[in-house]
Each structure stands twice: as structure tokens, then as C-alpha cells.
Design an enzyme around this catalytic site. Structure first.
Site, PDB file in Angstrom:
ATOM      1  N   HIS A  83     -11.325  -3.295   4.127  1.00 35.94           N
ATOM      2  CA  HIS A  83     -10.364  -3.971   4.997  1.00 35.94           C
ATOM      3  C   HIS A  83     -10.489  -3.407   6.408  1.00 35.94           C
ATOM      4  O   HIS A  83     -10.748  -2.210   6.570  1.00 35.94           O
ATOM      5  CB  HIS A  83      -8.943  -3.710   4.506  1.00 35.94           C
ATOM      6  N   HIS A 133       3.470  -1.525  -1.469  1.00 34.39           N
ATOM      7  CA  HIS A 133       2.126  -1.612  -2.057  1.00 34.39           C
ATOM      8  C   HIS A 133       2.156  -1.472  -3.576  1.00 34.39           C
ATOM      9  O   HIS A 133       1.384  -2.116  -4.294  1.00 34.39           O
ATOM     10  CB  HIS A 133       1.222  -0.544  -1.425  1.00 34.39           C
ATOM     11  N   HIS A 136      -8.337   0.163  -5.110  1.00 34.77           N
ATOM     12  CA  HIS A 136      -9.549  -0.598  -4.769  1.00 34.77           C
ATOM     13  C   HIS A 136     -10.724   0.379  -4.915  1.00 34.77           C
ATOM     14  O   HIS A 136     -11.003   1.126  -3.983  1.00 34.77           O
ATOM     15  CB  HIS A 136      -9.570  -1.007  -3.293  1.00 34.77           C
ATOM     16  N   MET A 166      -4.085  -9.366   4.084  1.00 31.73           N
ATOM     17  CA  MET A 166      -4.894  -8.552   5.007  1.00 31.73           C
ATOM     18  C   MET A 166      -6.396  -8.619   4.703  1.00 31.73           C
ATOM     19  O   MET A 166      -7.121  -7.659   4.951  1.00 31.73           O
ATOM     20  CB  MET A 166      -4.413  -7.098   4.950  1.00 31.73           C
ATOM     21  N   SER A 167      -6.832  -9.718   4.142  1.00 34.08           N
ATOM     22  CA  SER A 167      -8.251  -9.774   3.739  1.00 34.08           C
ATOM     23  C   SER A 167      -8.750 -11.219   3.715  1.00 34.08           C
ATOM     24  O   SER A 167      -8.138 -12.107   4.275  1.00 34.08           O
ATOM     25  CB  SER A 167      -8.403  -9.154   2.346  1.00 34.08           C
ATOM     26  N   SER A 199      -6.475  -6.674  -4.522  1.00 37.43           N
ATOM     27  CA  SER A 199      -5.599  -5.604  -5.028  1.00 37.43           C
ATOM     28  C   SER A 199      -5.125  -5.862  -6.454  1.00 37.43           C
ATOM     29  O   SER A 199      -4.526  -6.895  -6.730  1.00 37.43           O
ATOM     30  CB  SER A 199      -4.334  -5.508  -4.170  1.00 37.43           C
ATOM     31  N   TYR A 203      -8.079  -2.761   8.279  1.00 38.95           N
ATOM     32  CA  TYR A 203      -7.007  -1.785   8.554  1.00 38.95           C
ATOM     33  C   TYR A 203      -7.403  -0.359   8.163  1.00 38.95           C
ATOM     34  O   TYR A 203      -6.757   0.606   8.554  1.00 38.95           O
ATOM     35  CB  TYR A 203      -5.682  -2.176   7.875  1.00 38.95           C
ATOM     36  N   GLU A 204      -8.475  -0.224   7.373  1.00 35.19           N
ATOM     37  CA  GLU A 204      -8.932   1.124   7.034  1.00 35.19           C
ATOM     38  C   GLU A 204      -9.662   1.764   8.227  1.00 35.19           C
ATOM     39  O   GLU A 204     -10.018   2.934   8.173  1.00 35.19           O
ATOM     40  CB  GLU A 204      -9.881   1.077   5.836  1.00 35.19           C
ATOM     41  N   ASN A 220       4.691 -10.898  -3.566  1.00 32.11           N
ATOM     42  CA  ASN A 220       6.021 -10.604  -3.012  1.00 32.11           C
ATOM     43  C   ASN A 220       6.434 -11.762  -2.119  1.00 32.11           C
ATOM     44  O   ASN A 220       5.593 -12.540  -1.663  1.00 32.11           O
ATOM     45  CB  ASN A 220       5.997  -9.300  -2.198  1.00 32.11           C
ATOM     46  N   ALA A 232      -4.198 -10.443  -3.026  1.00 33.12           N
ATOM     47  CA  ALA A 232      -2.752 -10.380  -3.191  1.00 33.12           C
ATOM     48  C   ALA A 232      -2.163 -10.804  -1.865  1.00 33.12           C
ATOM     49  O   ALA A 232      -2.636 -10.370  -0.817  1.00 33.12           O
ATOM     50  CB  ALA A 232      -2.353  -8.951  -3.516  1.00 33.12           C
TER      51      ALA A 232
HETATM   52  N1  HPA Z   1       1.882  -9.242   3.864  1.00 36.84           N
HETATM   53  C1  HPA Z   1       0.601  -8.925   4.129  1.00 36.84           C
HETATM   54  N2  HPA Z   1      -0.260  -8.615   3.170  1.00 36.84           N
HETATM   55  C2  HPA Z   1       0.159  -8.625   1.900  1.00 36.84           C
HETATM   56  C3  HPA Z   1       1.477  -8.947   1.569  1.00 36.84           C
HETATM   57  C4  HPA Z   1       2.385  -9.259   2.601  1.00 36.84           C
HETATM   58  O1  HPA Z   1       3.579  -9.536   2.382  1.00 36.84           O
HETATM   59  N3  HPA Z   1       1.566  -8.868   0.209  1.00 36.84           N
HETATM   60  C5  HPA Z   1       0.351  -8.520  -0.244  1.00 36.84           C
HETATM   61  N4  HPA Z   1      -0.511  -8.369   0.767  1.00 36.84           N
END
Ligand code: HPA
Length: 325
Positions: A101, A300, A79, A247-248, A46, A103-104, A271, A138
Site C-alpha cells: 500500500h 483495523h 498481510h 486504501m488499495s 485484508s 500508506y506504508e 465497516n 476490505a
Molecule cells: N476507509 C478506508 N479504508 C478502509 C475502510 C474505511 O472505512 N475500511 C476498510 N478499509
């Protein structure tokens, strides 16, 4: 819904269709000037896709994912879906700008199909030149020492969906690529981590990497998403030894290792994950002030912004290490 077996059988058919198309596109673009034999596949996370700018100075080729049978296109904002073919300094590389991903809604096997295809392409047309995966993501920081914008070199992982059977190697084994029971205790190459670390430090000394950025090493947890973690989930992951969560990456790392490649995997901490207990209604005085529950909550947009700032530093380091793979 197809079974894993049906999905893989279909992927094998698509792979045979995609191979000559990919070869034709690459060889008609580069030959006869150079025989293009890629050494590294780079997958950008990302906000980290601008590495492709470094390829733009020299002859390069952009292949939209939808021109390659079997490649799915990512639906996530930030993306895009392009395979870039070119040189980082003098090193021939492939860059996946945009990744898939689970999750998509994709089958986890589809998220790793590009690695299967590119591995086969390299074996068939390039003397097996492609042996390295450099993957970025990320991630949310769980380790208290991590700040937003720091880097973490991944040295180990927790594969949460894998525990429950949603694992990229579930299904008939791709015998041509690797063995049925793969060890992943050695997944993250030590020498490549040392290389990244020393280049990070020397570029920081030269002022080409921000002085505010720290570099760490640790365990990355792959979760399916698309929700960011609840507080309890975050505490659970932290207690289990996780330093960062995203998530990847882990599915791609597993398949690259199945193909026998070396792996360098990097997280940008975008974050801090909220791990504190929520304020208790049962234990508060009637007039006690409410502590906003959304303080520190991940979003996001923020993930993309922090990623963009860190990306330039990451791009400089990656450009400088490519020749040493
Ligand atoms: N959690 C899951 N996936 C992420 C996060 C998070 O805090 N930050 C960026 N991708």
C-alpha cells in the site's frame, strides 16, 4: 527521494534480474509434469488471504516476495508477503498473499511492480497466458444500503491520490505494456461481473454462501490512508458518488488495464463509514448529554475480523468462477 523516472529505470533493471529467477522457480517446480501457464493473477485484501488454502491440495509453490528482485515486502499485520503458484480447480493461477500500500511509504510505482513483472513473465515464458486480474479488498461502506459483510462488485472508481498526481502511470511510459494515455472508463469487465453475480446467487441458493450477505455493485474510492476518513471527508466522497472507500486496488487495476488485462474487483464491506455531523458544542444546552464521538468508528481489528468471516464465502465463489475466465 527518487524521481518517478529514476524509480522506473531501477524497476526495469530489477525486472530483468527477477524474470529468470521467477521462471527458474516455477519451471523447475512444475515441469515436466505440466507447463505452468497462469491465467489469473489474484490479489488478496485484508483478511482475505486464505484463498491460498484452496491451492494447497495440489502441487503448488510458495515464493516469498523477498526472493524476487524489486518486490517489496508488506509491513502491515494481516498481510503477509508470498506469491503462491498453483491451481484453483483446473485453472493455473498466481495468488499474491499480501499487497503493498502507498500508506506504508512505498512509491506508488512500487505497489504495482508485481503486475509489471508478472505481465512480462507471462509474455516471455507463457505465451501471454496471464490476462486477468481478480482483486479483492476490505472497504468502508458509504452507501446507506450496505451492511457489514456485504460484497460490492466494483464497476467504477474515484482515484483521489491520482487527482493530485500520485498516480501509478506518472513517469516514463512502459511502452512494451501499453499506451501513454489510457482510458479507464471501461476498466471493470461486465461479463466477469455477471459471472460473479450468477455464481454468488447459485451458491447462496445451495447454502454455500451466507443468506445474510447481500451483493451490490458500485463506485470504489481509493484514498491514500492510513487514517480512516473524517466525517467531512466521508460526506465529500458520498456526495461525489462513492459507494465504498478503501486504501488499495485502484493502482493495481490501472496497471492491469495498462497491460491489457481484464479486471474483476471485489470489495468486502467491513465497516460503515461515519458520515453524520459531529454534535455541536455551540448549539447544545449547557447540560446536554455528550453523544460519544467514537460511536461507529472504524478500526483495523474489526476490518480484519469481518474480512475473515466473509472470506470463506468469497473463496468459494472465486474457486467456482476461475474455470470460466
Ligand atoms: N476507509 C478506508 N479504508 C478502509 C475502510 C474505511 O472505512 N475500511 C476498510 N478499509
Amino acid at each position: 527521494m527518487q524521481t518517478p523516472k529514476e524509480r522506473i529505470e531501477l524497476q526495469k533493471v530489477q525486472l530483468e534480474k527477477a524474470l529468470p529467477i521467477l521462471n527458474h522457480k516455477i519451471s523447475s517446480h512444475f515441469a515436466p509434469i505440466v507447463k505452468f501457464e497462469p491465467k489469473i493473477l489474484i490479489i488478496c485484501g485484508s483478511g482475505l488471504g486464505n484463498l491460498t488454502k484452496k491451492l494447497a491440495a495440489k502441487p503448488h509453490l510458495i515464493i516469498p516476495y523477498n526472493e524476487l528482485p524489486g518486490f517489496q515486502t508488506s509491513t502491515v499485520q494481516g498481510h503477509s508477503g508470498e506469491l503462491w503458484v498453483g491451481h484453483l480447480k483446473d485453472t493455473p493461477v498466481l495468488i499474491m498473499k499480501g499487497r503493498l500500500h502507498s500508506y506504508e511509504g512505498y512509491d506508488i510505482r512500487d505497489t504495482v511492480y508485481p503486475i509489471r513483472l508478472l505481465n512480462r513473465y507471462s509474455k516471455k515464458y507463457c505465451n501471454g497466458s496471464l490476462n486477468n486480474l481478480l482483486v479483492t479488498n476490505a472497504a468502508g461502506g458509504l452507501n446507506d444500503n450496505f451492511k457489514m459483510g456485504d460484497f460490492m462488485m466494483i464497476s467504477d472508481h474515484l482515484n483521489m491520490p491520482g487527482f493530485a498526481g500520485n498516480h501509478p502511470l506518472v513517469g516514463p511510459n512502459w511502452e512494451e505494456d501499453g499506451e501513454r494515455f489510457l482510458a479507464v472508463s471501461d476498466a471493470y469487465d461486465f461479463k466477469l461481473r455477471k459471472l460473479f453475480l450468477s455464481t454468488f446467487k447459485s451458491l447462496q441458493n445451495e447454502g454455500l454462501v451466507s443468506n445474510k450477505r447481500a451483493i451490490h455493485e458500485g463506485t470504489y474510492t481509493f484514498v491514500s490512508g492510513p487514517t480512516f476518513e473524517s466525517r467531512a471527508e466521508a460526506r465529500f466522497l458520498k456526495a461525489a458518488g462513492s459507494d465504498a472507500v478503501g486504501m488499495s486496488t485502484v493502482p493495481e487495476v490501472i496497471v492491469a488495464r495498462h497491460c491489457g488485462w481484464k479486471v474483476l474487483a471485489l470489495s468486502v464491506i467491513t465497516n460503515n463509514v461515519v458520515t453524520g455531523m459531529p454534535q455541536k458544542a455551540t448549539e447544545s444546552a449547557p447540560d446536554e448529554e455528550e453523544i460519544p464521538l467514537d460511536a461507529g468508528k472504524a478500526n483495523h481489528k474489526e476490518v480484519l475480523e469481518i474480512g475473515l468471516h466473509a472470506a470463506e464465502d468469497l473463496e468459494n465463489i472465486v474457486e467456482n468462477i476461475a474455470d470460466s475466465f
